[in-house]
Design an enzyme around this catalytic site. Structure first.
Site, PDB file in Angstrom:
ATOM      1  N   ASN A  73     128.859  32.164  14.016  1.00  0.00           N
ATOM      2  CA  ASN A  73     127.713  32.809  13.354  1.00  0.00           C
ATOM      3  C   ASN A  73     126.881  31.797  12.554  1.00  0.00           C
ATOM      4  O   ASN A  73     126.063  32.177  11.730  1.00  0.00           O
ATOM      5  CB  ASN A  73     128.190  33.956  12.448  1.00  0.00           C
TER       6      ASN A  73
ATOM      7  N   GLU B 125     129.024  31.783   4.720  1.00  0.00           N
ATOM      8  CA  GLU B 125     128.625  32.778   5.707  1.00  0.00           C
ATOM      9  C   GLU B 125     127.108  32.997   5.647  1.00  0.00           C
ATOM     10  O   GLU B 125     126.452  32.575   4.693  1.00  0.00           O
ATOM     11  CB  GLU B 125     129.355  34.099   5.408  1.00  0.00           C
TER      12      GLU B 125
END
Ligand code: GLP
Length: 240
Positions: free
Chosen positions: A135, A142
């Site tokens: 991702n 993140e």
């Protein structure tokens, strides 16, 4: 951003190792930023081979790792402390006292992050090794982590928990939180070497190299760094 595309994982690992060995040869007291995950294992095997065959020494280096799972102590076989010992530190002449990771079982996570940030402030990485999450995460930063973040407690995304569950007995055993260097700590490195392999990373590689610079894809921040080398195999580079 320099991109080196290799035929396969083995060639990627060899090329990336050459870059790290060069840093250590030029400066035996270098600060080395290490990463975990499957991507750098081959790189570490090449460092071990070179240490054995050519005597490159790590006696005086200081090492800082990107991240650690919360709740796993250094003896847990999925902790990043264990990973570093069994994939690299046990096989080179590094002084274990000079190896550093965030402590995933520190009683006070905030104090532990402060400690790690102070250590990084004193020790700018001469080179920081990175892998890439599917991702687009770097370390455990993140999507939508601010670019000015420093070491912090991270809630892992479902995507990352799923990706990393392959290494645990079941998905329920994957920790839900981690301590990670922030993006600012990574960007302070004098140079960065990223290793990326496999088709499942191709989309993230494309965004990182050619896409918009956005916290939605954390690795895109590397476009702003003056000295980054991405070493990727042709599967990871297939959408470039
Ligand atoms: C983990 C690590 C990252 C690593 C990424 C990719 O979540 N925290 O530092 O780069 O996953 O891992 P792999 O190389 O196994 O694909």
């Amino acid at each position: 951003m320099k991109v080196i595309i290799t035929e396969n994982y083995e060639e990627m690992s060899k090329k990336a190792a050459e870059l790290i060995i060069d840093v250590v040869k030029k400066n035996p007291k270098a600060v080395l930023g290490f990463a975990t995950g499957s991507s750098p294992i081959g790189l570490y095997q090449n460092l071990i081979k070179d240490h054995k065959e050519n005597g490159t020494s790590y006696q005086q280096v200081l090492t800082v790792n990107l991240d650690e799972y919360v709740g796993l102590n250094a003896e847990h076989d999925q902790s990043y402390a264990y990973f570093m010992r069994t994939n690299l530190f046990d096989y080179i002449d590094v002084d274990k006292k000079n190896t550093n990771l965030p402590n995933g079982v520190a009683p006070d996570a905030k104090a532990e992050c402060d400690r790690y940030n102070a250590l990084l402030a004193e020790n700018q990485q001469d080179v920081q090794i990175l892998g890439l999450g599917s991702n687009g995460h770097i370390g455990f930063n993140e999507p939508n982590t601010p670019f000015d973040s420093v070491t912090h407690l991270v809630e892992l995304t479902e995507n990352t928990i799923k990706d990393n569950s392959r290494l645990f007995k079941s998905i329920d055993e994957v920790p839900r939180t981690a301590l990670s260097m922030g993006i600012k700590n990574i960007m302070q490195a004098k140079s960065i070497v990223m290793v990326v392999s496999g088709k499942n990373k191709a989309e993230a590689v494309k965004g990182m190299v050619k896409g918009e610079i956005t916290p939605a894809l954390p690795a895109s921040v590397l476009q702003l760094h003056p000295c980054v080398t991405i070493v990727c195999d042709k599967d990871a580079a297939s959408l470039l």
